[in-house]
Design an enzyme around this catalytic site. Sequence first.
Site, mmCIF file in Angstrom:
data_model
loop_
_atom_site.group_PDB
_atom_site.id
_atom_site.type_symbol
_atom_site.label_atom_id
_atom_site.label_comp_id
_atom_site.label_asym_id
_atom_site.label_seq_id
_atom_site.Cartn_x
_atom_site.Cartn_y
_atom_site.Cartn_z
ATOM 1 N N ASP A 152 -5.483 20.956 -12.217
ATOM 2 C CA ASP A 152 -5.895 19.720 -12.875
ATOM 3 C C ASP A 152 -5.478 19.832 -14.340
ATOM 4 O O ASP A 152 -6.070 20.586 -15.111
ATOM 5 C CB ASP A 152 -7.425 19.562 -12.722
ATOM 6 C CG ASP A 152 -7.954 18.269 -13.337
ATOM 7 O OD1 ASP A 152 -7.265 17.692 -14.209
ATOM 8 O OD2 ASP A 152 -9.064 17.853 -12.955
ATOM 9 N N LYS A 164 -6.940 9.237 -18.555
ATOM 10 C CA LYS A 164 -7.216 9.882 -19.835
ATOM 11 C C LYS A 164 -5.977 9.805 -20.742
ATOM 12 O O LYS A 164 -5.598 8.732 -21.135
ATOM 13 C CB LYS A 164 -7.670 11.321 -19.576
ATOM 14 C CG LYS A 164 -8.710 11.443 -18.431
ATOM 15 C CD LYS A 164 -10.034 10.775 -18.720
ATOM 16 C CE LYS A 164 -10.951 10.648 -17.504
ATOM 17 N NZ LYS A 164 -11.267 11.867 -16.798
ATOM 18 N N TYR A 187 -14.764 19.633 -13.826
ATOM 19 C CA TYR A 187 -15.182 18.254 -14.050
ATOM 20 C C TYR A 187 -16.284 17.917 -13.032
ATOM 21 O O TYR A 187 -16.158 18.261 -11.844
ATOM 22 C CB TYR A 187 -13.970 17.332 -13.869
ATOM 23 C CG TYR A 187 -14.315 15.881 -13.832
ATOM 24 C CD1 TYR A 187 -14.843 15.239 -14.957
ATOM 25 C CD2 TYR A 187 -14.124 15.122 -12.676
ATOM 26 C CE1 TYR A 187 -15.167 13.904 -14.921
ATOM 27 C CE2 TYR A 187 -14.441 13.782 -12.640
ATOM 28 C CZ TYR A 187 -14.959 13.175 -13.761
ATOM 29 O OH TYR A 187 -15.280 11.845 -13.712
ATOM 30 N N ARG A 204 0.852 -1.193 0.000
ATOM 31 C CA ARG A 204 0.000 0.000 0.000
ATOM 32 C C ARG A 204 0.886 1.241 0.000
ATOM 33 O O ARG A 204 0.629 2.223 -0.692
ATOM 34 C CB ARG A 204 -0.942 0.022 1.207
ATOM 35 C CG ARG A 204 -1.804 1.243 1.192
ATOM 36 C CD ARG A 204 -2.880 1.415 2.256
ATOM 37 N NE ARG A 204 -3.121 0.346 3.176
ATOM 38 C CZ ARG A 204 -2.525 0.224 4.366
ATOM 39 N NH1 ARG A 204 -1.621 1.117 4.774
ATOM 40 N NH2 ARG A 204 -2.818 -0.779 5.151
HETATM 41 C C1 LIG Z 1 -11.806 12.201 -15.498
HETATM 42 C C2 LIG Z 1 -11.402 13.446 -14.853
HETATM 43 C C3 LIG Z 1 -11.168 13.493 -13.474
HETATM 44 C C4 LIG Z 1 -11.378 12.304 -12.585
HETATM 45 O O1 LIG Z 1 -10.452 11.284 -12.827
HETATM 46 P P1 LIG Z 1 -10.779 9.723 -12.603
HETATM 47 O O2 LIG Z 1 -9.525 9.057 -13.063
HETATM 48 O O3 LIG Z 1 -11.975 9.412 -13.459
HETATM 49 O O4 LIG Z 1 -11.063 9.538 -11.174
HETATM 50 C C5 LIG Z 1 -10.761 14.697 -12.924
HETATM 51 N N1 LIG Z 1 -10.592 15.793 -13.697
HETATM 52 C C6 LIG Z 1 -10.807 15.782 -15.021
HETATM 53 C C7 LIG Z 1 -10.612 17.031 -15.814
HETATM 54 C C8 LIG Z 1 -11.227 14.615 -15.642
HETATM 55 O O5 LIG Z 1 -11.472 14.609 -16.965
#
Ligand SMILES: *Cc1c(COP(=O)(O)O)cnc(C)c1O
Length: 379
Positions: free
Chosen positions: A170, A195, A98, A46
């Site tokens: 982000d 992504k 998001y 972990r």
């Molecule tokens: C998908 C996404 C998230 C969340 O990420 P996960 O891997 O789905 O938990 C956060 N910010 C943005 C801009 C996203 O596209």
Amino acid sequence: MKFGTKAIHAGQEPDPSNGAIMTPIYQTSTYVQESPGKHKGYAYARGKNPTRVALEKNIAALENAKHGLCFASGMGAMDAVIKLLKPGDEVITSDDLYGGSYRMFTKVFANYGIKFHFVNMTDASNISKYVNANTKLIWAETPTNPTMQIIDIAACAAIAKQNNLMLGVDNTFASPYLQNPLDLGATIVMHSVTKYLGGHSDVVMGALCLNDDKIYEQLAFILNACGANPGPMDSFLVLRGIKTLHVRMDRHCFNGRKVAEFLKTHPKIEKLYWPGFTDHHNHEIAKKQMRDFGGMISFTLKGASLDDTFKLASSFKVFSLAESLGGVESLVNHPATMTHASIPKAERERVGVVDSLLRLSIGIEDADDLINDLKQALA
Ligand SMILES: *Cc1c(COP(=O)(O)O)cnc(C)c1O
């Protein structure tokens, strides 16, 4: 080293026991100790796993960061950032986020006494109005999901520095190939690795990168204490995915531009959101802080009802109707009922997430096939 070389090599060494060029999947939960507490830096998985450590070093290198940490999801990574705060602390964030981020802020952490201000950050001077003695964090997402707003990272960083706040960015939509927030003064950069970094729609993961040693120690503590650690198999898949990040991103950007230019003159399109257009509200800032404009495009349909929009969303042959983005395959998404369904209607409509909005994640197929698919769907 330059980006493409780092993408392939950073954090990775041939396995010392047999020379394997690829980092092994260390599918283990624990590590044998010589005597209690005497081990080779790994005690329990972990806290640390060698496949994950290789990936963390790799992603940190791509963000020009000293430290990297991987989490079980993008939300897991953000959750760790907010856990740096205490009840009474305040966060200034964007009014176009998001959907999952908005949900976590309002439905989870608001209950723990943390206050969130949702502000139009496309003009960074709006931020200062909300700074007070309790403010601890500015949280920005740029380009924003789904309306491609551009927030000036350097301007946010100046406000953060002036007021002794952390700035978290982000960076999911841009990927480290197009934008490096730490270089512009951010404290923490976050990725939904799910992504572009993963890039093949086969992993859910998150990451944080930063330079500050003290905050890194705190975040590593939270990761181990709270347990949002990703597994070794997923870490391996992302290491493999990142090896082609620069090549994929070039094609995402090339295809994105072609599709955006096609849609721009289409008679059925009302509004088109893509930061590469010179008439985009913050195009100049995008040009300054990004190396290219990416493969994410949103648009609204002229005079379309929810039914019309649903019909169009289901009529593609190459694009698949699905949540998520950043994979090699092109996706179409209906934010109002899919990725952003947790945002109240009035609030989402204020920032343009209306029922006739569709979001495209442009993949790396042949651009002609993508444009032909849009042509037939819009006919
Ligand atoms: C998908 C996404 C998230 C969340 O990420 P996960 O891997 O789905 O938990 C956060 N910010 C943005 C801009 C996203 O596209």
